[in-house]
Motif scaffolding. Structure first.
Motif, PDB file in Angstrom:
ATOM      1  N   SER A 202       0.823  -1.213   0.000  1.00 15.73           N
ATOM      2  CA  SER A 202       0.000   0.000   0.000  1.00 15.73           C
ATOM      3  C   SER A 202       0.856   1.261   0.000  1.00 15.73           C
ATOM      4  N   ALA A 203       1.904   1.268   0.822  1.00 14.76           N
ATOM      5  CA  ALA A 203       2.770   2.447   0.906  1.00 14.76           C
ATOM      6  C   ALA A 203       3.502   2.677  -0.419  1.00 14.76           C
ATOM      7  N   TRP A 204       3.992   1.605  -1.031  1.00 15.51           N
ATOM      8  CA  TRP A 204       4.722   1.728  -2.299  1.00 15.51           C
ATOM      9  C   TRP A 204       3.786   2.166  -3.426  1.00 15.51           C
ATOM     10  N   TYR A 205       2.560   1.646  -3.416  1.00 13.55           N
ATOM     11  CA  TYR A 205       1.574   2.019  -4.434  1.00 13.55           C
ATOM     12  C   TYR A 205       1.276   3.519  -4.348  1.00 13.55           C
ATOM     13  N   SER A 206       1.042   4.008  -3.132  1.00 11.88           N
ATOM     14  CA  SER A 206       0.741   5.425  -2.933  1.00 11.88           C
ATOM     15  C   SER A 206       1.909   6.303  -3.361  1.00 11.88           C
ATOM     16  N   ARG A 207       3.119   5.887  -3.021  1.00 12.74           N
ATOM     17  CA  ARG A 207       4.302   6.678  -3.355  1.00 12.74           C
ATOM     18  C   ARG A 207       4.486   6.773  -4.876  1.00 12.74           C
ATOM     19  N   GLN A 208       4.337   5.660  -5.572  1.00 11.69           N
ATOM     20  CA  GLN A 208       4.520   5.675  -7.020  1.00 11.69           C
ATOM     21  C   GLN A 208       3.392   6.428  -7.728  1.00 11.69           C
ATOM     22  N   TYR A 209       2.181   6.356  -7.201  1.00 11.22           N
ATOM     23  CA  TYR A 209       1.061   7.103  -7.782  1.00 11.22           C
ATOM     24  C   TYR A 209       1.326   8.606  -7.700  1.00 11.22           C
ATOM     25  N   GLN A 210       1.823   9.034  -6.545  1.00 13.46           N
ATOM     26  CA  GLN A 210       2.140  10.449  -6.375  1.00 13.46           C
ATOM     27  C   GLN A 210       3.296  10.871  -7.286  1.00 13.46           C
ATOM     28  N   THR A 211       4.254   9.966  -7.470  1.00 10.65           N
ATOM     29  CA  THR A 211       5.379  10.269  -8.356  1.00 10.65           C
ATOM     30  C   THR A 211       4.901  10.505  -9.782  1.00 10.65           C
ATOM     31  N   VAL A 212       4.014   9.658 -10.260  1.00  9.36           N
ATOM     32  CA  VAL A 212       3.483   9.808 -11.618  1.00  9.36           C
ATOM     33  C   VAL A 212       2.749  11.131 -11.770  1.00  9.36           C
ATOM     34  N   ASP A 245       6.191   0.360 -12.161  1.00  9.54           N
ATOM     35  CA  ASP A 245       5.991  -0.138 -10.796  1.00  9.54           C
ATOM     36  C   ASP A 245       4.505  -0.191 -10.447  1.00  9.54           C
ATOM     37  N   LEU A 246       3.762   0.835 -10.854  1.00  6.86           N
ATOM     38  CA  LEU A 246       2.323   0.853 -10.577  1.00  6.86           C
ATOM     39  C   LEU A 246       1.606  -0.318 -11.246  1.00  6.86           C
ATOM     40  N   ALA A 247       1.990  -0.604 -12.492  1.00 11.40           N
ATOM     41  CA  ALA A 247       1.358  -1.720 -13.202  1.00 11.40           C
ATOM     42  C   ALA A 247       1.634  -3.044 -12.483  1.00 11.40           C
TER      43      ALA A 247
END
Length: 580
Positions: A202-212, A245-247
């Motif tokens: 969950s933390a990694w998903y949120s971080r990468q979403y914000q990065t995009v 990463d998100l995919a």
């Protein structure tokens, strides 16, 4: 051609010319010409030479250097393989062309933004994918060797600065990889994702979403401004990695959803693993694997295409095996090997008679494709090189300048330890073990005495690696036992000829074993003999029964050559002096 691909006038070109000899540089430029300078756009690719480049590398000529030089860091000044060189240069040129295309698109978007007050950012989204290179070899050892060279050498830009491409090593689950190869293996990356806790996911998903989201906003702003295009390229790189990463994280959602957590069966779990593996493969700029593992990865058929396929040790694979990666990618293929050394292993006589062991390299030579011959050898003392060059390569092999100075050894001053010698054992008899492998106790006794005599020289400043080769496993086992009995097994390695292909040693002792006047078995195979006679750097000592082996024309010529050059030594003469 060098101007067309952007190499002319660059520091990289200067380094290439300084570190590659003329045959290696010629093979490199021929390959680049075939890939980049063919008139493909206006003419159908009907010529085989449009699809293939052949590089023949006899022993010690640095064919792996050419492969690596196609992508090697050229500023180090080490001896580089052709494979490594080729990879560096190809990768650099492909990406230079790729970024030139992006540069043109960005300029079009800026023009559109100025006219319509908005940017048509979608133009970049449909730009052609990043160029990719596939490197294969028949064996895991061959693939790992290339990776080792790439890591040691690095990659060079046109200005000589270094960069690091994304490399992936594919393997089957039971493959034994070197420590270096494991660093680039895709399996640990996949397992790291599969073993994530729900909180980590969950933390990694949120971080990468914000990065995009943040990166896309910055891209829009920079397109409206006069920011340098390279900065925009970098942002696209960051965004694309985050999207990848998100995919992958989205594909893992089923593992972390509360409603179905822990209920995935092994089939669904395996599909997730396969999908994530392919996503890493698709993102990689250079993919390294064995020829057969390409077939195991059926998803390769849906993978993003490769610009070039490089096959090392191409003559050790039969045609069908080499065609596996080509079946997924209709692209240019560089085959590097030596058809005069060991072929693919085929045990069936019927299959051999049908040429099932023939390599694609050999077929293309027969079809008339030009072969780029690497003629400068760096391995063997000139006395060792002389006969193989004449017998196998039409006397075309020449010594590099370093051979004359770097292949002299103190033990050459002491009889009978010449750079090249054929020890003739008149007596002794070959025998057969329970599994019908041949051995010769007389030869083993002579070799042990010869090694003990060499070790008694006690050359403190010279510690040479000694390897005893034989075509017969029974002889190898007998030699290993006698070495242990005499307490010298730590100083000497023993190997079959086939297992030692691609390797080298300071001193090679070749045990021929056979004494039959009718059949000399493996010794009649000239390709196997080519391997055996070209592994040594400082000294090659052949132990045989000259009368027996001379029944075969090749051996008759070898014995005659050794006698003419004063290199034929009666074994009895050596034994008598040893016992004094």
């Amino acid at each position: 051609m060098l101007t067309r691909v952007g190499l002319a006038g660059t520091k990289l070109l200067v380094t290439l010319k300084e570190t590659l000899n003329p045959p290696q540089f010629g093979a490199l430029t021929c390959c680049l010409s075939s890939i980049f300078c063919q008139p493909f756009k206006n003419k159908a690719r009907t010529e085989l030479s449009n699809y293939f480049t052949l590089i023949q590398g006899p022993p010690g000529t640095g064919k792996t250097k050419v492969i690596v030089r196609l992508f090697h860091s050229l500023s180090i000044g080490k001896l580089i393989s052709p494979q490594v060189t080729l990879t560096n240069v190809l990768h650099l040129i492909y990406f230079q062309q790729y970024f030139q295309g992006l540069d043109e698109i960005i300029q079009l978007e800026r023009d559109a933004s100025q006219k319509r007050k908005r940017s048509n950012q979608g133009m970049l989204e449909v730009h052609e994918p990043k160029p990719r290179i596939l490197i294969c070899a028949p064996s895991n050892a061959g693939v790992d060797n290339i990776i080792q060279r790439l890591v040691e050498s690095g990659f060079s830009q046109m200005d000589g600065s270094h960069y690091v491409p994304d490399i992936i090593r594919l393997s089957s689950g039971d493959a034994c990889l070197t420590a270096t190869a494991k660093m680039f293996s895709v399996e640990p990356r996949v397992q790291a994702l599969m073993n994530m806790s729900t909180a980590e996911w969950s933390a990694w998903y949120s971080r990468q979403y914000q990065t995009v989201a943040a990166t896309e906003e910055r891209i829009k702003d920079m397109l409206k401004s006069n920011s340098h295009n390279s900065a925009i390229f970098d942002l696209y790189e960051v965004r694309d990695r985050a999207l990848g990463d998100l995919a992958r994280l989205e594909r893992l959602r089923g593992l972390h959803a509360k409603s179905i957590s822990g209920t995935l069966d092994w089939r669904r779990r395996q599909r997730i693993i396969d999908d994530i593996t392919m996503s890493f493969i698709d993102e990689a700029e250079i993919v390294c694997c064995t020829l057969s593992s390409v077939n195991a990865r059926r998803a390769f058929s849906a993978s993003k295409p490769f610009k070039t396929i490089i096959v090392d040790e191409a003559c050790q694979a039969n045609e069908l095996t080499t065609l596996i990666p080509l079946s997924y990618n209709q692209t240019h293929c560089v085959l590097v090997g030596d058809p005069l050394q060991l072929p693919a292993t085929v045990k069936s006589k019927v299959a051999k008679d049908a040429h099932f062991d023939r390599s694609l390299f050999e077929r293309l030579v027969f079809a008339g494709i030009q072969v780029n011959f690497l003629s400068v050898q760096f391995r063997m003392h000139s006395e060792i090189r002389a006969y193989p060059s004449a017998a196998f390569y039409g006397d075309r092999l020449v010594d590099a300048a370093v051979v004359e100075t770097n292949r002299q050894s103190i033990h050459h001053r002491y009889w009978p330890f010449k750079p090249y010698a054929v020890f003739d054992i008149k007596h002794g008899m070959e025998q057969r073990s329970s599994n019908f492998s041949c051995y010769n106790q007389t030869e083993v006794s002579f070799i042990i005495r010869l090694i003990l005599r060499y070790l008694k020289l006690n050359l403190c400043n010279e510690k040479r690696k000694i390897v005893v080769l034989s075509a017969y496993k029974a002889q190898c086992r007998l030699l290993q036992g006698k070495l242990q009995e005499n307490g010298i097994s730590t100083f000497v390695d023993v190997s079959t000829v086939d297992a030692f292909q691609g390797q080298e040693s300071d001193i090679i002792i070749l045990s021929c074993v056979r004494t039959s006047m009718v059949d000399i078995g493996f010794l009649a195979d000239t390709r196997r003999l080519n391997v055996a006679l070209t592994r040594a750097r400082f000294s090659l000592w052949v132990v045989c029964n000259s009368a027996a082996v001379s029944k075969v024309p090749f051996w008759k010529n070898l014995i005659k050559d050794a006698s003419t050059r004063g290199c034929l030594v009666p074994a009895k003469q050596v034994s008598n002096e040893t016992t004094r």
